[in-house]
Structure formats: structure tokens, C-alpha cells
Design an enzyme around this catalytic site. Structure first.
Site, mmCIF file in Angstrom:
data_model
loop_
_atom_site.group_PDB
_atom_site.id
_atom_site.type_symbol
_atom_site.label_atom_id
_atom_site.label_comp_id
_atom_site.label_asym_id
_atom_site.label_seq_id
_atom_site.Cartn_x
_atom_site.Cartn_y
_atom_site.Cartn_z
ATOM 1 N N LYS A 227 0.852 -1.194 0.000
ATOM 2 C CA LYS A 227 0.000 0.000 0.000
ATOM 3 C C LYS A 227 0.885 1.241 0.000
ATOM 4 C CE LYS A 227 -1.595 2.907 2.644
ATOM 5 N NZ LYS A 227 -1.682 4.030 1.639
ATOM 6 N N GLY A 280 6.516 5.547 8.085
ATOM 7 C CA GLY A 280 5.438 6.517 8.214
ATOM 8 C C GLY A 280 5.467 7.143 9.584
ATOM 9 N N SER A 281 4.312 7.588 10.052
ATOM 10 C CA SER A 281 4.262 8.304 11.315
ATOM 11 C C SER A 281 4.317 7.347 12.506
ATOM 12 C CB SER A 281 2.983 9.143 11.396
ATOM 13 O OG SER A 281 1.864 8.323 11.661
ATOM 14 N N THR A 282 4.798 7.868 13.615
ATOM 15 C CA THR A 282 4.862 7.087 14.847
ATOM 16 C C THR A 282 3.469 6.690 15.318
ATOM 17 O OG1 THR A 282 6.895 8.225 15.483
ATOM 18 C CG2 THR A 282 5.680 7.118 17.238
ATOM 19 N N VAL A 284 0.714 6.167 13.581
ATOM 20 C CA VAL A 284 0.156 5.090 12.759
ATOM 21 C C VAL A 284 0.838 3.764 13.089
ATOM 22 C CG1 VAL A 284 -0.078 4.207 10.401
ATOM 23 C CG2 VAL A 284 -0.583 6.608 10.895
ATOM 24 N N GLU A 308 10.168 2.228 10.434
ATOM 25 C CA GLU A 308 10.921 3.471 10.608
ATOM 26 C C GLU A 308 9.892 4.582 10.626
ATOM 27 O OE1 GLU A 308 12.196 7.049 9.635
ATOM 28 O OE2 GLU A 308 12.539 6.036 7.731
ATOM 29 N N CYS A 342 12.415 12.295 7.200
ATOM 30 C CA CYS A 342 12.457 11.827 8.588
ATOM 31 C C CYS A 342 13.755 12.245 9.250
ATOM 32 C CB CYS A 342 12.324 10.305 8.626
ATOM 33 S SG CYS A 342 10.809 9.686 7.904
ATOM 34 N N GLU A 438 7.502 16.770 16.149
ATOM 35 C CA GLU A 438 7.844 16.624 14.732
ATOM 36 C C GLU A 438 6.929 17.517 13.900
ATOM 37 O OE1 GLU A 438 8.878 12.998 11.739
ATOM 38 O OE2 GLU A 438 6.920 12.893 12.714
#
Length: 556
Positions: A227, A280-282, A284, A308, A342, A438
Site C-alpha cells: 500500500k 510513516g508516522s509514529t 500510525v 521506521e 524523517c 515533529e
């Protein structure tokens, strides 16, 4: 009696290659200059023009077949948000289930291929990207993700080529690692793929990550449901086409763009889930980890979780730092690709005796940075990825008035594209939100510390943010460098000395961080590939014993 010629006509798919094969030794792909008059510049300019003039349709790709769902979304240029590049089909629940089924069907054959045959597909993909596909993938990345020519070249060309050349080399090293044996026993390790499918979720900001996250598990014999980020469907579509041209069999990687929550709900609840490869984001990633935990009773195996996530990456400058080198690191590390890395420098700690000179040099650089359409190669930055990011980053800048001040930049321009000026902010409070959270945009916040508080500042850098992805120290005093290395040992998975905290190169700086920045499984190294295999130890005894008794049993 059977016809011999008839037997010879049948393909023998399980035949072994008579020899120990070796992949070509990898070398990092050279970065092309795109200087005026260069052939690569001419080719890319032409591809940018042709791609901007077309509006393509992007279907799902499941089991090697196009799937059109009828529910479409648009891929637009972030720097010209009224310009539609593509209409892409969104996967529903049933399509994700079809992708899982296709991955399951492909697994039997693909996992049985010798690793060298799988590597051949990846190496072929690298060569295609080096040559005939380079302009297309770079142009898609520039137009769809608003990267400048240099940022696209180091990402969607060079880094991805490096992934696809170094990973087979790492796979060879893994397979070469075998246990000790003697004359009577032969011990072997078989590096099996995982049972089930791997779910790869890739971000918008690096096309190379979009290409690596599904193909690294596939190289090791796994099949994948992929995805891509909705904001990077255009480049992901071309990568899927490139991989199939390289010989990737149907169903090995299944391309299912769509709503992240909906696709993940199906993938994470399937008993065949064998692993997650995520960037992606922490938030999620944390949600996915919780979902996996809640579903543990239904899985065949414990899923491998590799991720990551975010970063609040730092530069800490000792009083002995080179002011010009520091200013360039702030500008490049904080503002290239609009700070949407990132690894981007987001918080900077500068000794008071240096600050006036560093501020003047940094602001002077910022005044020269051009912003605009990435098809104009004179521009240093483009637009942020979408309206949601534009509004979020703008909100952070608006908060600078509370305990902080904008030193340079700070303006937003959303009429044509999602443009945010590179912004430098000074915050007196070391606990200010701009130094903790962030932002993922072209915003760098500086805290100025007293020269005498070097050790206290190192402790501050280590404790202010929950992230631990990248960081850098600038100092000409070697003792200060050593002190920073020690005090910030766990504050960054990639640590830089007198260099910006961005720009990790495959084969040179394996990338990843810990704490809230991820599982630190180091993309671009064999450490990552090891996560996609399940080893089996095989012992063959050439002289099995025929008597159950041991020598110690002969006397009382």
C-alpha cells in the site's frame, strides 16, 4: 516406451544451476549533474513536459492483472494543485482480500526459487532504472511529490538503484553464512521466507523507500501486499510497471493504493500476515502494533514488525564549531525537500558565542534559496506535499510568537501550490513545542545556550524529544566530539560529525533509529534482510550410532 523428445520439451522448473553463483559486486550509483547541455537534462526536461501534459489512469495491480474499482482519487502537483496528473483507483476491502489471496497463491513457486533467481529480477530492475526508466521515475517523483531535480536524482534514481544492487549482495552474504561441520556430520542453515504474506506500507517522501519496502522481503522469498502513500501513487505506479518489466512474476507484489485505515484493517486481521514493513508516522505505527497485539490469537506465526517512523532530528554545535559549515548544514539539512525527510534537521542548539555569526550566515543563505515549480531547475525548494501538511506546518509557524520569534522566512503561499518559505525560528525556552514535536516541514528551531553549559545541553538534547533517528555534532574540539558521542549514544540511530543529519547512502550509512523513531532494522544493510527470513537448521549424520549405551556406563 515414452517419446524422449516429448519429455525434453517439458520445462524442468526445479532444475538446479550447476555452480555457485555470485552477484556483481555493488557500487553506489553516481549522481548525475543535470548541468545545462547534459544529455540527462535534455531527456528529463522532455519527460517532465510529456508527463505534465498527460492525465493517466492508475489501476490496482493484483496477481499481475489490472483492477479498476471505479472509486477514484486524483494525483496532483503539490506546486500546482489544480493540475491533475492521474486518476487512481482506490482499493476496497474485497480488493485487499484478493491481493492477499494472490500473494498466497504466488508464494509456493516464488519461495521455491533459488535466491539467485529472485536476485536476478531485482538486479534487472536496477539496470532498467539506471537506463531506460530513470527519466520517467525521476519525472514522476518531481511532479507528483514536488522534488527538485537533485532531490529526485538522489532518491528515486540513485538510492533505489543502490537498494536493488546492494540487497542481492547482502542476501548472498546471508546465504553464505553456514555453521561448522565435521567428517561425520554436515550442518546446514536454510534461509526460508516467512510463512504468509508481508504487508508493505510506504511513505510519500522517498520513492526509494516505496521501491525498497516491498522488494526487500520479496528478494528473500516472500510475497507482498503493497500500500503506497496516496500522495505518491504516481511514482509507485511506475515502479510497479518497472518491476514487472524486470520479470517479477504475477502475485509476488500486489499494488493496492487506498485508504490506509481500511487497507490495514483487512491486512492486519488476516491469519496469513507474516510481517509488516513500514515507514510513516509514529502514531500510525503504534496503532498497527496495537492491532497486531489484539489479533495475536488468530495468526499462524508471530508477525515480524519492522518500522521506521518519525524524528525530531538535532544539530548540536559546540563553541569550537565552524560557523560556515554549520550554516550550510542548517540550510541543507533543514530545508532540502521542504524539510519533509524523517532525517531533516529540525532543532539546533548553538553556543552563544557562535550564534550571531551563524545566524547571519544562515539567513544570508536563506535569502538566496529560490522556491517554486520544480520543473524550473533554478529552484532549491518546491511545495509541501498537500493541503493537510500545508495547514499543519503553517499552524506551527503561527505559534512561534508564543515564546519564540521568527528569524527568517515564516510566510505561506497556498494560492497556486502548497508553498511554505524555509523558516528559521529562535526559541529561548528549551522545552518549547517547536523543539519537541515533529513538524515535517521547512522549519528549523534554534535554542542558544551558554558556552559554559555544554554538558547540560547534551543532556537536554538527549531528553527533549521522544525520537532517536538522526543527529549531528559540530565541533573542531575533539574532546567535545567524544563527549557528544557518549552523551548522545542512544539519541540517534544515525549520528553525524561535522555534517548535516540527512543523506544516508546505501552501503555506507545503514538507516534507522530507535525510541519513537522505529525498530532500527537498518534499511540498506543485511540486518534488514534478516528480518524477512526464518532459518532452519539441518543436521545430517553420516555415521549414526547403533548402540544406545555411553562409555561412562561400563562401570558403577
Amino acid at each position: 516406451m515414452a517419446d524422449v523428445s516429448e519429455k525434453q520439451d517439458k520445462p524442468v522448473l526445479d532444475a538446479s544451476f550447476a555452480g555457485n553463483r555470485r552477484v556483481p559486486p555493488p557500487v553506489n550509483e553516481p549522481v548525475k549533474s543535470y548541468a545545462p547541455g547534459s544529455p540527462e537534462r535534455v531527456e528529463l526536461k522532455a519527460r517532465l513536459k510529456s508527463m505534465a501534459a498527460e492525465r493517466i489512469e492508475i489501476p490496482l495491480r493484483i496477481g499481475g492483472k489490472d483492477v479498476r474499482t471505479g472509486a477514484t482519487a486524483q494525483a496532483v502537483m503539490p506546486h500546482d494543485h489544480r493540475h491533475v496528473l492521474a486518476d487512481w483507483h482506490r482499493a476496497s476491502r474485497e480488493h485487499v482480500e484478493q491481493a492477499v489471496a494472490a500473494a498466497r497463491e504466488a508464494h509456493a513457486e516464488w519461495s521455491a526459487w533459488p535466491w539467485e533467481e529472485r536476485a536476478a529480477v531485482i538486479l534487472k530492475a536496477a539496470e532498467l532504472l539506471t537506463t531506460s526508466w530513470r527519466a520517467t521515475v525521476n519525472a514522476a517523483t518531481m511532479l507528483g511529490q514536488s522534488k527538485t531535480v537533485f532531490q529526485a536524482e538522489i532518491d528515486s534514481a540513485c538510492e533505489l538503484i543502490d537498494f536493488w544492487r546492494f540487497n542481492p549482495w547482502y542476501a548472498q552474504q546471508i546465504c553464505d553464512d553456514q555453521p561448522l561441520s565435521d567428517h561425520s556430520v554436515w550442518n546446514q542453515l536454510e534461509y526460508r521466507p516467512l510463512e504468509g504474506f508481508v504487508y508493505a506500507i510506504t511513505p510519500f517522501n522517498f520513492t526509494a523507500i516505496g521501491g525498497n519496502l516491498p522488494t526487500a522481503p520479496a528478494l528473500m522469498g516472500n510475497t507482498v501486499v503493497w500500500k503506497p502513500a496516496s500522495a505518491a501513487v504516481l511514482s509507485a505506479h511506475y515502479l510497479m510497471k518497472l518491476l514487472e518489466e524486470a520479470g517479477l512474476p504475477p502475485g509476488v507484489i500486489n499494488f493496492v493504493p487506498g485508504d490506509a485505515a481500511a487497507v490495514s484493517e483487512v491486512a492486519l486481521s488476516n491469519p496469513e500476515l507474516a510481517g509488516i514493513h513500514f515507514t510513516g508516522s509514529t502514531a500510525v505505527f503504534n496503532g498497527m502494533w496495537r492491532a497486531i497485539g489484539n489479533n495475536m490469537d488468530r495468526y499462524r506465526s508471530y508477525p515480524r514488525i519492522v518500522g521506521e517512523t518519525g524524528g525530531k532530528d538535532f544539530i548540536v554545535a559546540h563553541a569550537s564549531a565552524d560557523p560556515q559549515a554549520l550554516a550550510v548544514a542548517i540550510a541543507r539539512g533543514g530545508f532540502e525537500y521542504q524539510g519533509q525527510k524523517c532525517s531533516a534537521a529540525s532543532r539546533v542548539y548553538v553556543a552563544r558565542s557562535l550564534w550571531n555569526e551563524v545566524r547571519e550566515r544562515t539567513v544570508a543563505i536563506m535569502r538566496e534559496l529560490k522556491m517554486g515549480d520544480v520543473a524550473d531547475f533554478r529552484n532549491f525548494v518546491g511545495a509541501v506535499i498537500d493541503r493537510k501538511a500545508f495547514e499543519k506546518i503553517g499552524g506551527y509557524i503561527a505559534e512561534a510568537g508564543a515564546g519564540a520569534r521568527v528569524v527568517a522566512g515564516g510566510k505561506t503561499h497556498g494560492e497556486t501550490g502548497f508553498f511554505i518559505e524555509p523558516t528559521l525560528i529562535e526559541a529561548e525556552d528549551p522545552g518549547h513545542r517547536l523543539l519537541r514535536e515533529e513538524i515535517f516541514g521547512p522549519v528549523v528551531t534554534v535554542h542558544v545556550y551558554d558556552d559554559s553549559k555544554w554538558h547540560e545541553t547534551l543532556r537536554l538534547v538527549n531528553s527533549t524529544s521522544p525520537y532517536a533517528l538522526t543527529g549531528a555534532v559540530f565541533a573542531r574540539d575533539r574532546r567535545a566530539v567524544r563527549e557528544a558521542l557518549s552523551a548522545l549514544r542512544h539519541a540517534a540511530g544515525n549520528f553525524y560529525i561535522n555534517d548535516k543529519p540527512t543523506g544516508a547512502v546505501v552501503g555506507q550509512q545503514p538507516f534507522g533509529g530507535a525510541r519513537s523513531s522505529g525498530t532500527n532494522d537498518k534499511a540498506g544493510s543485511k540486518l534488514n534482510l534478516v528480518r524477512w527470513i526464518s532459518a532452519r537448521a539441518v543436521k545430517e549424520n553420516f555415521a549414526p550410532p547403533h548402540d544406545y549405551r555411553y562409555p561412562f556406563m561400563t562401570e558403577e
